[in-house]
Design a protein around this motif. Structure first.
Motif, PDB file in Angstrom:
ATOM      1  N   SER A 158       0.851  -1.182   0.000  1.00 31.58           N
ATOM      2  CA  SER A 158       0.000   0.000   0.000  1.00 31.58           C
ATOM      3  C   SER A 158       0.888   1.234   0.000  1.00 31.58           C
ATOM      4  CB  SER A 158      -0.915   0.004   1.231  1.00 31.58           C
ATOM      5  OG  SER A 158      -0.130  -0.050   2.405  1.00 31.58           O
ATOM      6  N   PRO A 159       0.437   2.320  -0.625  1.00 35.05           N
ATOM      7  CA  PRO A 159       1.261   3.525  -0.667  1.00 35.05           C
ATOM      8  C   PRO A 159       1.582   4.010   0.742  1.00 35.05           C
ATOM      9  CG  PRO A 159      -0.617   3.698  -2.166  1.00 35.05           C
ATOM     10  CD  PRO A 159      -0.842   2.480  -1.316  1.00 35.05           C
ATOM     11  N   ALA A 160       2.838   4.383   0.942  1.00 38.88           N
ATOM     12  CA  ALA A 160       3.241   4.886   2.254  1.00 38.88           C
ATOM     13  C   ALA A 160       2.667   6.274   2.463  1.00 38.88           C
ATOM     14  CB  ALA A 160       4.759   4.935   2.336  1.00 38.88           C
ATOM     15  N   PRO A 161       2.192   6.597   3.664  1.00 45.37           N
ATOM     16  CA  PRO A 161       1.679   7.943   3.921  1.00 45.37           C
ATOM     17  C   PRO A 161       2.794   8.965   3.837  1.00 45.37           C
ATOM     18  CG  PRO A 161       1.918   6.718   5.971  1.00 45.37           C
ATOM     19  CD  PRO A 161       2.183   5.749   4.856  1.00 45.37           C
ATOM     20  N   ALA A 162       2.445  10.176   3.455  1.00 49.54           N
ATOM     21  CA  ALA A 162       3.444  11.245   3.409  1.00 49.54           C
ATOM     22  C   ALA A 162       4.029  11.450   4.798  1.00 49.54           C
ATOM     23  CB  ALA A 162       2.793  12.528   2.927  1.00 49.54           C
ATOM     24  N   PRO A 163       5.340  11.543   4.883  1.00 48.87           N
ATOM     25  CA  PRO A 163       5.967  11.721   6.193  1.00 48.87           C
ATOM     26  C   PRO A 163       5.414  12.931   6.938  1.00 48.87           C
ATOM     27  CG  PRO A 163       7.612  11.190   4.554  1.00 48.87           C
ATOM     28  CD  PRO A 163       6.325  11.412   3.815  1.00 48.87           C
ATOM     29  N   ALA A 164       5.400  12.813   8.257  1.00 49.02           N
ATOM     30  CA  ALA A 164       4.828  13.858   9.101  1.00 49.02           C
ATOM     31  C   ALA A 164       5.517  15.185   8.837  1.00 49.02           C
ATOM     32  CB  ALA A 164       4.996  13.469  10.580  1.00 49.02           C
TER      33      ALA A 164
ATOM     34  N   TRP B  47       5.738  17.057   6.220  1.00 49.09           N
ATOM     35  CA  TRP B  47       6.233  17.416   4.899  1.00 49.09           C
ATOM     36  C   TRP B  47       5.314  18.394   4.174  1.00 49.09           C
ATOM     37  CZ3 TRP B  47       8.972  13.087   1.654  1.00 49.09           C
ATOM     38  CH2 TRP B  47      10.118  12.668   2.335  1.00 49.09           C
ATOM     39  N   ALA B  48       4.000  18.216   4.303  1.00 45.74           N
ATOM     40  CA  ALA B  48       3.070  19.080   3.565  1.00 45.74           C
ATOM     41  C   ALA B  48       3.276  20.539   3.952  1.00 45.74           C
ATOM     42  CB  ALA B  48       1.628  18.644   3.837  1.00 45.74           C
ATOM     43  N   ALA B  49       3.354  20.807   5.248  1.00 38.08           N
ATOM     44  CA  ALA B  49       3.570  22.185   5.696  1.00 38.08           C
ATOM     45  C   ALA B  49       4.939  22.699   5.267  1.00 38.08           C
ATOM     46  CB  ALA B  49       3.421  22.270   7.211  1.00 38.08           C
ATOM     47  N   TRP B  50       5.939  21.849   5.348  1.00 36.87           N
ATOM     48  CA  TRP B  50       7.297  22.232   4.942  1.00 36.87           C
ATOM     49  C   TRP B  50       7.326  22.625   3.463  1.00 36.87           C
ATOM     50  CZ3 TRP B  50      12.370  22.362   6.987  1.00 36.87           C
ATOM     51  CH2 TRP B  50      13.419  22.241   6.077  1.00 36.87           C
ATOM     52  N   LEU B  51       6.713  21.800   2.613  1.00 37.63           N
ATOM     53  CA  LEU B  51       6.730  22.070   1.173  1.00 37.63           C
ATOM     54  C   LEU B  51       5.873  23.269   0.804  1.00 37.63           C
ATOM     55  CD1 LEU B  51       6.588  18.406  -0.174  1.00 37.63           C
ATOM     56  CD2 LEU B  51       8.541  19.962  -0.221  1.00 37.63           C
ATOM     57  N   ALA B  52       4.879  23.585   1.652  1.00 35.60           N
ATOM     58  CA  ALA B  52       4.028  24.745   1.395  1.00 35.60           C
ATOM     59  C   ALA B  52       4.644  26.045   1.887  1.00 35.60           C
ATOM     60  CB  ALA B  52       2.663  24.538   2.062  1.00 35.60           C
ATOM     61  N   ASP B  53       5.745  25.955   2.604  1.00 33.81           N
ATOM     62  CA  ASP B  53       6.394  27.158   3.123  1.00 33.81           C
ATOM     63  C   ASP B  53       6.813  28.060   1.960  1.00 33.81           C
ATOM     64  OD1 ASP B  53       8.693  28.873   4.113  1.00 33.81           O
ATOM     65  OD2 ASP B  53       8.148  27.887   5.988  1.00 33.81           O
ATOM     66  N   PRO B  54       6.496  29.346   2.010  1.00 35.85           N
ATOM     67  CA  PRO B  54       6.831  30.245   0.890  1.00 35.85           C
ATOM     68  C   PRO B  54       8.328  30.424   0.666  1.00 35.85           C
ATOM     69  CG  PRO B  54       5.981  31.476   2.776  1.00 35.85           C
ATOM     70  CD  PRO B  54       5.734  30.034   3.066  1.00 35.85           C
TER      71      PRO B  54
ATOM     72  N   GLY C  86      11.968  14.473   0.188  1.00 31.80           N
ATOM     73  CA  GLY C  86      11.932  13.164  -0.445  1.00 31.80           C
ATOM     74  C   GLY C  86      12.652  13.096  -1.769  1.00 31.80           C
ATOM     75  N   ALA C  87      12.897  14.259  -2.385  1.00 35.12           N
ATOM     76  CA  ALA C  87      13.462  14.262  -3.733  1.00 35.12           C
ATOM     77  C   ALA C  87      14.840  14.911  -3.829  1.00 35.12           C
ATOM     78  CB  ALA C  87      12.502  14.963  -4.696  1.00 35.12           C
ATOM     79  N   ALA C  88      15.100  15.891  -2.991  1.00 37.18           N
ATOM     80  CA  ALA C  88      16.372  16.612  -3.100  1.00 37.18           C
ATOM     81  C   ALA C  88      17.535  15.715  -2.704  1.00 37.18           C
ATOM     82  CB  ALA C  88      16.343  17.853  -2.209  1.00 37.18           C
ATOM     83  N   PRO C  89      18.605  15.684  -3.478  1.00 37.07           N
ATOM     84  CA  PRO C  89      19.791  14.911  -3.066  1.00 37.07           C
ATOM     85  C   PRO C  89      20.307  15.389  -1.723  1.00 37.07           C
ATOM     86  CG  PRO C  89      19.972  15.624  -5.350  1.00 37.07           C
ATOM     87  CD  PRO C  89      18.785  16.332  -4.781  1.00 37.07           C
ATOM     88  N   VAL C  90      20.941  14.477  -0.995  1.00 37.34           N
ATOM     89  CA  VAL C  90      21.475  14.823   0.319  1.00 37.34           C
ATOM     90  C   VAL C  90      22.439  16.005   0.221  1.00 37.34           C
ATOM     91  CG1 VAL C  90      22.966  13.989   2.185  1.00 37.34           C
ATOM     92  CG2 VAL C  90      21.129  12.532   1.317  1.00 37.34           C
ATOM     93  N   ALA C  91      23.253  16.039  -0.825  1.00 33.90           N
ATOM     94  CA  ALA C  91      24.204  17.136  -0.987  1.00 33.90           C
ATOM     95  C   ALA C  91      23.484  18.471  -1.149  1.00 33.90           C
ATOM     96  CB  ALA C  91      25.112  16.882  -2.192  1.00 33.90           C
TER      97      ALA C  91
ATOM     98  N   LEU D 275      15.974  14.751   8.494  1.00 34.56           N
ATOM     99  CA  LEU D 275      16.402  15.211   7.179  1.00 34.56           C
ATOM    100  C   LEU D 275      17.885  14.915   6.954  1.00 34.56           C
ATOM    101  CD1 LEU D 275      15.373  16.581   4.652  1.00 34.56           C
ATOM    102  CD2 LEU D 275      15.821  18.801   5.719  1.00 34.56           C
ATOM    103  N   ASP D 276      18.163  13.862   6.206  1.00 35.13           N
ATOM    104  CA  ASP D 276      19.545  13.502   5.902  1.00 35.13           C
ATOM    105  C   ASP D 276      20.204  14.636   5.133  1.00 35.13           C
ATOM    106  OD1 ASP D 276      19.386  10.896   7.059  1.00 35.13           O
ATOM    107  OD2 ASP D 276      18.250  10.252   5.300  1.00 35.13           O
ATOM    108  N   GLY D 277      21.347  15.068   5.629  1.00 27.88           N
ATOM    109  CA  GLY D 277      22.045  16.205   5.053  1.00 27.88           C
ATOM    110  C   GLY D 277      21.947  17.448   5.904  1.00 27.88           C
ATOM    111  N   ALA D 278      20.967  17.511   6.812  1.00 28.45           N
ATOM    112  CA  ALA D 278      20.863  18.633   7.737  1.00 28.45           C
ATOM    113  C   ALA D 278      21.947  18.509   8.803  1.00 28.45           C
ATOM    114  CB  ALA D 278      19.482  18.667   8.384  1.00 28.45           C
ATOM    115  N   PRO D 279      22.376  19.620   9.411  1.00 25.75           N
ATOM    116  CA  PRO D 279      23.439  19.561  10.423  1.00 25.75           C
ATOM    117  C   PRO D 279      23.074  18.650  11.596  1.00 25.75           C
ATOM    118  CG  PRO D 279      23.076  21.826   9.719  1.00 25.75           C
ATOM    119  CD  PRO D 279      21.972  21.015   9.118  1.00 25.75           C
ATOM    120  N   ILE D 280      24.070  17.948  12.099  1.00 25.65           N
ATOM    121  CA  ILE D 280      23.858  16.962  13.157  1.00 25.65           C
ATOM    122  C   ILE D 280      23.209  17.586  14.383  1.00 25.65           C
ATOM    123  CG2 ILE D 280      25.048  15.439  14.783  1.00 25.65           C
ATOM    124  CD1 ILE D 280      27.185  15.043  12.540  1.00 25.65           C
ATOM    125  N   GLU D 281      23.790  18.666  14.903  1.00 29.17           N
ATOM    126  CA  GLU D 281      23.276  19.270  16.133  1.00 29.17           C
ATOM    127  C   GLU D 281      21.864  19.799  15.940  1.00 29.17           C
ATOM    128  OE1 GLU D 281      24.608  19.007  18.986  1.00 29.17           O
ATOM    129  OE2 GLU D 281      26.482  18.111  18.307  1.00 29.17           O
TER     130      GLU D 281
END
Length: 344
Positions: free
Chosen positions: A29-35, A37-44, A51-56, A84-90
């Motif tokens: 079954s399709p996986a639900p959108a991660p918690a 993400w919708a608000a994050w992607l709607a941010d102006p 889910g799509a951007a390379p880690v770099a 978020l893989d690629g975000a700073p550790i701390e």
């Protein structure tokens, strides 16, 4: 789990349901959108797609932000930044402390409390480490039993196992700059049922593991990584192998039902591949086959597989690899802490 119970479970599944359910193609079954993400992607501010951007790309985005703005994003979107893989550790640590006070005081690099949950905990100074070992657990592990072990057996706990390995590394090589990550970043099968006999869960886990390790090494060309997969976690590691960065120097399979290949060469990795199974581990007696999508291929302890042998002579059963005094624990510590050597 004994081999008798495994065979009984397999026969029960085959006899109780149509064969197509076990051997036919999976229909996930399709996986639900991660918690979050919708608000994050709607941010102006046009934030990178988690889910799509390379880690770099994610890493470069945060590198270009003022510290205050990055902290604001972690406060506003802790469930995104904390995973978020690629975000700073701390920043990820801070976001995950904000997600749940239960984990305050611990270094949590990923946390998703939906369903069975996801978590990655770091032991040691990840930023200062030159060598990192990532532990990948297997069947029945969840966020709920991450500390206690499934069935209430402590030595099955991914958190407990990671601590034992980190302590062994520090005891054997106190000057080494090491860290250990207990990575429950996928949804393992529940019991020895259809999902454990097939590889859909492992394939999804492998994609997540590849991206997670990319996040560890981005911007750190001198960092060396060891991946240790236990039980079904070794299947995840094997399927992930072709996509793992070349900074992964070693892949270790313990108590493995198979790595999704019949030869170490088929893993298509430059990493050394190690395998060991305790004398009384029930996986040692599995047939090592893959038939119509069921099974995980030749056992990696089979000499024909071509893995380097990991000593396991005094290991107790399927869950004893990280017990203090285990020769397997000392060998894994030697491999993970480096400089790379042959623990045989």
């Amino acid at each position: 789990m004994t081999v008798k119970r495994f065979i009984t479970a397999l026969l029960a599944v085959v006899l109780a349901v149509p064969a197509g359910y076990v051997f036919g193609p999976a229909l996930p079954s399709p996986a639900p959108a991660p918690a979050g993400w919708a608000a994050w992607l709607a941010d102006p501010a046009h934030l990178p797609d988690p889910g799509a951007a390379p880690v770099a790309t994610v890493s470069a985005f945060f590198a270009g932000l003022p510290h205050r703005r990055a902290a604001e994003l972690a406060r506003a979107y802790p469930d995104v930044v904390g995973n978020l893989d690629g975000a700073p550790i701390e920043l990820r640590y801070a976001a995950n402390r904000r997600q749940s006070p239960r984990w305050a005081g611990r270094q949590i690099l990923a946390l998703d409390m939906r369903g069975d949950g996801r978590i990655a905990e770091v032991l040691g100074d990840l930023r200062g480490a030159t060598r990192v070992t990532v532990l990948v657990p297997g069947v029945d592990d969840t966020l709920g039993n991450f500390d206690t072990g499934h069935g209430g057996v402590l030595r099955r706990s991914p958190a407990w196992q990671a601590r034992r390995l980190y302590e062994r590394m520090r005891a054997d090589q106190p000057d080494a700059h090491v860290a250990v990550v207990a990575w429950l970043g996928y949804d393992p099968p529940e019991g020895v049922r259809r999902e454990a006999l097939r590889e859909e869960r492992a394939t999804a886990g492998a994609r997540a593991l590849d991206r997670f390790v990319d996040g560890l090494v981005t911007g750190r060309p001198g960092l060396a990584v060891t991946v240790v997969g236990h039980s079904y976690g070794s299947t995840v590691a094997g399927i992930a192998a072709p996509g793992l960065t070349g900074q992964v120097t070693d892949i270790v399979a313990i108590g493995s039902p198979g790595m999704g290949a019949d030869r170490a060469a088929d893993l298509n990795t430059s990493a050394r591949v190690w395998a060991g199974t305790a004398p009384g581990d029930w996986t040692r007696r599995l047939p090592g086959l893959r038939v119509l999508g069921v099974g995980h291929g030749r056992l990696p302890i089979d000499p024909a597989f071509g893995a380097l042998p990991l000593p396991c002579g005094n290991v107790d059963g399927h869950d004893g690899y990280f017990e203090p005094g285990s020769v397997a624990l000392r060998a894994m510590a030697s491999i993970g802490a480096g400089p790379a050597g042959d623990p045989r």
